[in-house]
Design an enzyme around this catalytic site. Structure first.
Site, PDB file in Angstrom:
ATOM      1  N   ASP A   1       0.869  -1.178   0.000  1.00 40.54           N
ATOM      2  CA  ASP A   1       0.000   0.000   0.000  1.00 40.54           C
ATOM      3  C   ASP A   1       0.908   1.231   0.000  1.00 40.54           C
ATOM      4  O   ASP A   1       1.530   1.559   1.010  1.00 40.54           O
ATOM      5  CB  ASP A   1      -0.893  -0.024   1.239  1.00 40.54           C
ATOM      6  CG  ASP A   1      -1.778   1.218   1.365  1.00 40.54           C
ATOM      7  OD1 ASP A   1      -1.672   2.119   0.504  1.00 40.54           O
ATOM      8  OD2 ASP A   1      -2.550   1.289   2.337  1.00 40.54           O
TER       9      ASP A   1
ATOM     10  N   CYS B   1      -8.636   5.431  10.707  1.00 41.04           N
ATOM     11  CA  CYS B   1      -8.880   4.134  10.046  1.00 41.04           C
ATOM     12  C   CYS B   1      -7.775   3.130  10.366  1.00 41.04           C
ATOM     13  O   CYS B   1      -7.411   2.291   9.530  1.00 41.04           O
ATOM     14  CB  CYS B   1      -9.029   4.300   8.536  1.00 41.04           C
ATOM     15  SG  CYS B   1     -10.493   5.227   8.055  1.00 41.04           S
TER      16      CYS B   1
ATOM     17  N   GLN C   1       0.494   6.475   1.060  1.00 40.00           N
ATOM     18  CA  GLN C   1       1.167   7.520   1.838  1.00 40.00           C
ATOM     19  C   GLN C   1       2.624   7.701   1.444  1.00 40.00           C
ATOM     20  O   GLN C   1       3.312   8.571   1.991  1.00 40.00           O
ATOM     21  CB  GLN C   1       1.080   7.182   3.335  1.00 40.00           C
ATOM     22  CG  GLN C   1      -0.322   7.135   3.892  1.00 40.00           C
ATOM     23  CD  GLN C   1      -1.011   8.489   3.891  1.00 40.00           C
ATOM     24  OE1 GLN C   1      -0.365   9.534   3.883  1.00 40.00           O
ATOM     25  NE2 GLN C   1      -2.336   8.477   3.905  1.00 40.00           N
TER      26      GLN C   1
END
Length: 411
Positions: free
Chosen positions: A206, A370, A209
Site C-alpha cells: 500500500d 482508520c 502515503q
C-alpha cells in the site's frame, strides 16, 4: 504551466498555485495540516480537468470520431505517465481503479479467489489502514485462510524479527503499507519484499502515503502489487492505481464484469480482453486520469526529492516544537518517518483538541485514522494528526504549536 524556481523552493509561489489555501476559517488564515487524508489541488490540475470537459470529453476506446480519439489519447497518455513515474516495465501493468481501496479489493478478490486456499496464511502488519485489513479478512473468511499480524514496537516501527519467524513458517501473501498514515513510519519495503519472496510469498504494498512524498521504483522494490491514490498526490478524488506484475495479472480472473473488459460476448460464453483492460470494466474516470497526469507533472516540475526534503524539514521542526509542550506525547518516533506528527495532550480527548484548533483556523485530523488495531496497540482512542504537504510552512507549524498550547491550557 507551474512557475516556480525549484532551486530556491519559493514556497510562497508554490502556495499561490493552490486556490483553496487563500481563505479564512473562523476569522483566521486557514492552516491546512491534513494532507495525509487528502492533499489540496494546484491550479494546473483543476485547469486540466476543466479543459478536458470543455474541449475533449468523449468516451474512450469506442469511437472512431476525432473527439473520442483525442479523449482516448489523453487517457492512455496518463497511463504511460504513471508507468514512467513509478518505473514499471510496461504500461499494461498499470490498472486504473476508483482508489487505492478498490485496488486492494481487486487483488484480494481476484488473486485471493484463485490462489489463496484453506489454511493459507495472509500476513498483515499492525499499522495497516482498514483498507488493507478488511478485504483480506473477507477473502480469508471465504477461503478459510489464516490472518497473521506483524507486531508494532513501542517506537512505531515493525517487529521485523517477529516477521521473519512468521515468514519462515510459511506465508502465501504479505500485504503491507510502505508508510503508516497514522505514525508516519517508513517501512524498509525493499528488504521486506526480498525476505517475503525468499519465503515464497507474494507481496502487495500500500503506497498511498508513500507516492506523494518520495520517489518510488516498483521494479527496484520488486513488489508484486503496488497501490496508490491520485487524491493524496495533488490529483483528483475517485482515481486509483494498481500496479501488478504482468505474469500475475494475466493469471488472475476479472474483478468486475461489463463493457471494455471483454473480447467477445455470447450468451453461452465470454472471453476477456488483454491487460490492462481486463480489469477496467465500464466507462473509466477519464477526467480523473487527466487530472492525475497533471498532478504528476506538478510533482515532477518541483521535484519529488525537493518535496521530500521540504516535508522532512517541517517534520523535524514540528517534532522539536511540539515536544516542548508539557504533557504532549508523540506516537510514532521511528528513525525513518514521513511528514506526519501524531500526538495527544495529557488526558484531553483528541476531538476536543481538534475542535479548539479548528476555531483557530487550523485543520488537523483527529480520531483513529482508520487504524483502530493500531490505536488498540497503544491503548488510546485516537490521536491528533498533523500531516504536511509541499504547501506548508514553518510559520504554519508555529500556529499549530500555539494552538495546541492554548488547547492544553483549556483542557
Amino acid at each position: 504551466m507551474f512557475d516556480v524556481m525549484v532551486e530556491t523552493m519559493d514556497i510562497t509561489k508554490i502556495r499561490e498555485q493552490f486556490p483553496v489555501l487563500d481563505q479564512e476559517v473562523n476569522g483566521y488564515p486557514m492552516v491546512f495540516l491534513d494532507t495525509a487524508a487528502s492533499s489540496q489541488k494546484p491550479a494546473s490540475v483543476i485547469a486540466a480537468i476543466e479543459n478536458y470537459y470543455q474541449k475533449h470529453h468523449a468516451n474512450v476506446h469506442r469511437g472512431v470520431y476525432k473527439l473520442s480519439q483525442r479523449a482516448t489519447d489523453m487517457f492512455e497518455a496518463a497511463r504511460h505517465k504513471v508507468q514512467k513515474f513509478i518505473g514499471a516495465a510496461d504500461e499494461k501493468e498499470i490498472i486504473f481503479t476508483r482508489g487505492a481501496t478498490e485496488a486492494i479489493n481487486l487483488v484480494a478478490s481476484s488473486f485471493g479467489d484463485k490462489f489463496i486456499g484453506k489454511g493459507d496464511v495472509i500476513l498483515l502488519s499492525g499499522m495497516e489502514h482498514h483498507s488493507n485489513i478488511v478485504p483480506w479478512q473477507l477473502i480469508a473468511e471465504k477461503k478459510e485462510a489464516v490472518i497473521k499480524v506483524i507486531p508494532v514496537l513501542e517506537d512505531g516501527s515493525l517487529d521485523l524479527v517477529a516477521m521473519d519467524a512468521i515468514l519462515e513458517a510459511g506465508v502465501k501473501l504479505l500485504a503491507i503499507t510502505q508508510v503508516s498514515n497514522t505514525l508516519g513510519t517508513i517501512n524498509p519495503i525493499k528488504s521486506i519484499v526480498q525476505k517475503a519472496h525468499e519465503a515464497g510469498a507474494v507481496v502487495l504494498v500500500d503506497g498511498a502515503q508513500a507516492i506523494p512524498h518520495m520517489q518510488v521504483d516498483v521494479v527496484d522494490l520488486d513488489v508484486d502489487f503496488y497501490v496508490f491514490s491520485a487524491h493524496k498526490m495533488y490529483g483528483p478524488t475517485g482515481m486509483g492505481i494498481l500496479y501488478g506484475k504482468a505474469d500475475l495479472l494475466n493469471q488472475m480472473p476479472p474483478y468486475h464484469g461489463g463493457g471494455e473488459m471483454i473480447e467477445r460476448v455470447t450468451f453461452e460464453k465470454t472471453t476477456f480482453n488483454e491487460l490492462p483492460f481486463k480489469f477496467e470494466a465500464g466507462t473509466p474516470n477519464i477526467a480523473g486520469a487527466v487530472g492525475l497526469s497533471a498532478a504528476i507533472d506538478f510533482m515532477e516540475e518541483i521535484g519529488v526529492e525537493n518535496i521530500h526534503h521540504h516535508e522532512m524539514d517541517l517534520l523535524a521542526y514540528a517534532t522539536e516544537k511540539l515536544s516542548q509542550i508539557e504533557g504532549l506525547k508523540i506516537y510514532g518516533t521511528a528513525a525513518d518517518k514521513s511528514g506526519v506528527v501524531s500526538f495527544n495532550v495529557g488526558n484531553a480527548h483528541p476531538y476536543d483538541v481538534g475542535t479548539i484548533l479548528d476555531k483557530l483556523g487550523i485543520a488537523v485530523r483527529t480520531g483513529h485514522h482508520c487504524t483502530q488495531p493500531l490505536m488498540d496497540r497503544f491503548d488510546i482512542p485516537g490521536t491528533v494528526r498533523a500531516s504536511f504537504g509541499i504547501y506548508n510552512t514553518r510559520e504554519e507549524v508555529d500556529q499549530l504549536v500555539k494552538g495546541v498550547e492554548r488547547a492544553a491550557k483549556m483542557l
